[in-house]
Design an enzyme around this catalytic site. Structure first.
Site, PDB file in Angstrom:
ATOM      1  N   ASP A  70      -5.919   1.779   1.039  1.00 24.08           N
ATOM      2  CA  ASP A  70      -4.526   1.448   1.353  1.00 24.08           C
ATOM      3  C   ASP A  70      -4.378  -0.064   1.233  1.00 24.08           C
ATOM      4  O   ASP A  70      -4.778  -0.812   2.118  1.00 24.08           O
ATOM      5  CB  ASP A  70      -4.180   1.927   2.768  1.00 24.08           C
TER       6      ASP A  70
ATOM      7  N   PHE B 224      -3.599   2.036  10.394  1.00 20.16           N
ATOM      8  CA  PHE B 224      -2.139   2.076  10.264  1.00 20.16           C
ATOM      9  C   PHE B 224      -1.799   2.379   8.813  1.00 20.16           C
ATOM     10  O   PHE B 224      -2.072   1.588   7.922  1.00 20.16           O
ATOM     11  CB  PHE B 224      -1.441   0.780  10.705  1.00 20.16           C
TER      12      PHE B 224
ATOM     13  N   LYS C 139       5.050  -2.845  -0.224  1.00 19.63           N
ATOM     14  CA  LYS C 139       5.403  -4.182   0.252  1.00 19.63           C
ATOM     15  C   LYS C 139       5.618  -5.212  -0.856  1.00 19.63           C
ATOM     16  O   LYS C 139       6.688  -5.260  -1.454  1.00 19.63           O
ATOM     17  CB  LYS C 139       4.342  -4.649   1.251  1.00 19.63           C
TER      18      LYS C 139
END
Ligand code: IF1
Length: 416
Positions: free
Chosen positions: A243, A158, A272
């Protein structure tokens, strides 16, 4: 008569609260694209590890906005920094310099140990930036023929929602109906260094990988996985891009998850918690040998690196360092994990964690119902892939709060 909810004093108040909840949900149904199916709870306030709904009911937040709120909701230092900056300057675009971005990128370069930072907004934009950077490096530095660059990614990845990123997703919910797919990506099994080495060709420019696969259900690879990937990438002159959008900034018990393997990637995607949930801020870090491929005019973003974002990021990073959130995450993750390990239930298959990124997996697709039961008892968590529930509280959570949350988890499980 509806049951009295914990936030309401009387039956009448409870009804009013439920009507209010319904009003907001109806509004979403009436005017919103229905690309989400949220739990039926409408939140209006947050502080630390808690959020409150419009009925006045308090919940433990065990999602932390998918690890964006590692510092806790509305951390006073981040909020104060944002408020002060809003009175001065927010956005100028990168057509001009601002007096705040310098401190942001200097601080983030120090924390990542990388020479250069490129600031964007969403996580997906950071990943897009890394993809463009790896490709351009492939052509300009490695000498890959024009338009032949390949990037290797993993099954069940993802990395975001853009059309390019979903081109290499293996989840039909993510990519279905969005073709044609962007070419140039090769998909290999996760946690399989041999598959990586086999997939590499002279045209491979990069390997993009999550140190722990969050959406796949907190899939933790074997220790040493990234170390082996590092060796393979170095041997074949391929960029290793991690990531860290979900795993970064203390979530897994280190500042960055790749530190568990004692390695240094070539590129790091971050997002985030880089803002502590107060603003969309993302970035890519790399050494100049890679970052130099971005020449003036070849990449950018209106909001990337704006003054308000920069001040928020500096404050958010300050909180992570000052409050030793990575260390807390390591210690409290082990504490929480040990508690989850004591759960006994015929439908409970396994428990996984890396720091305060934890998950329980069921034998049956009951994860969503389990989340609904926890919600009723005052704890919000998110199911993933029908059988898994992720627990990722803000890293400022205390042992006593974990104890309290665990009582809810245990009680909800008893109802199955
Ligand atoms: C949604 C998941 C989590 C990410 C990694 C990049 C991005 C994400 C490792 C893109 C974003 C979010 C997006 C959110 C759901 C959520 C998620 F379940 F979908 F997989 F966290 F686990 N790399 N993850 O986890 O960042 O562009 O969203 O800022 O609703 O899509 P973004």
């Amino acid at each position: 008569m509806p049951p009295v909810k914990s936030g309401a004093k009387t039956q009448k108040d409870a009804q009013k609260g439920q009507d209010l909840t319904q009003k907001y949900i109806d509004q979403d149904k009436r005017f919103g694209a229905q690309n989400y199916a949220p739990l039926p709870v409408v939140l209006e306030r947050g502080q630390g590890v808690f959020v409150w709904d419009v009925e006045g009911k308090r919940y433990f937040d065990m999602l932390s906005a998918y690890s964006a709120v590692n510092q806790g909701h509305n951390h006073p230092k981040i909020v104060a920094a944002a408020k002060a900056q809003m009175d001065r300057l927010c956005l100028t675009s990168r057509a001009f310099y601002n007096d705040k971005m310098g401190d942001f990128i200097e601080k983030l370069a120090g924390i990542t140990g990388m020479e250069k930072i490129l600031a964007m907004n969403s996580g997906a934009e950071a990943v897009e930036t890394a993809i463009k950077g790896m490709r351009r490096w492939g052509y300009e530095v490695k000498g890959i023929p024009k338009d032949k660059a390949e990037i290797i990614v993993c099954e069940e990845n993802f990395h975001g929602r853009t059309s390019t990123i979903v081109s290499f997703s293996t989840d039909p919910d993510s990519y279905g109906g969005y073709g044609p797919a962007m070419p140039g990506f090769k998909i290999i099994p996760y946690d399989d260094p041999a598959a990586l080495e086999k997939a590499i060709t002279p045209n491979t420019c990069g390997f993009l990988v999550e140190p722990v696969q969050g959406e796949a259900g907190v899939k933790v690879p074997a220790p040493g996985y990234l170390r082996k990937c590092r060796e393979i990438c170095t041997k074949h002159n391929v960029l290793l891009c991690t990531d860290e959008i979900q795993t970064g900034f203390g979530r897994t018990g280190k500042m960055f998850c790749f530190e568990h393997d004692g390695i240094r990637p070539d590129m790091i995607c971050m997002g985030k918690a880089l803002s502590g949930g107060c603003y969309p801020i993302s970035a890519v870090a790399a050494d100049d040998s890679v970052m130099k491929v971005f020449k003036a005019g070849t990449h950018g973003s209106t909001y990337g690196g704006n003054a308000l974002a920069s001040v928020i990021a500096v404050a958010a990073l300050g909180v992570i360092v000052d409050e030793k959130l990575p260390e807390r995450s390591a210690e409290l993750g082990a504490y929480f994990r040990a508690k989850l390990d004591t759960l006994k239930h015929p439908k409970l298959r396994t428990v996984r964690n890396k720091g305060l990124l934890l998950a329980i997996e069921f034998t049956d697709p009951i994860a969503k119902d389990f989340c609904k039961k926890m919600k009723a008892k005052g704890l919000l968590a998110k199911d993933t892939h029908a059988v898994t529930v992720r627990f990722a509280p803000p890293l400022v959570i205390t042992k006593a709060q974990i104890d309290e949350a665990f009582v809810i988890i245990e009680a909800a499980l008893k109802e199955f």
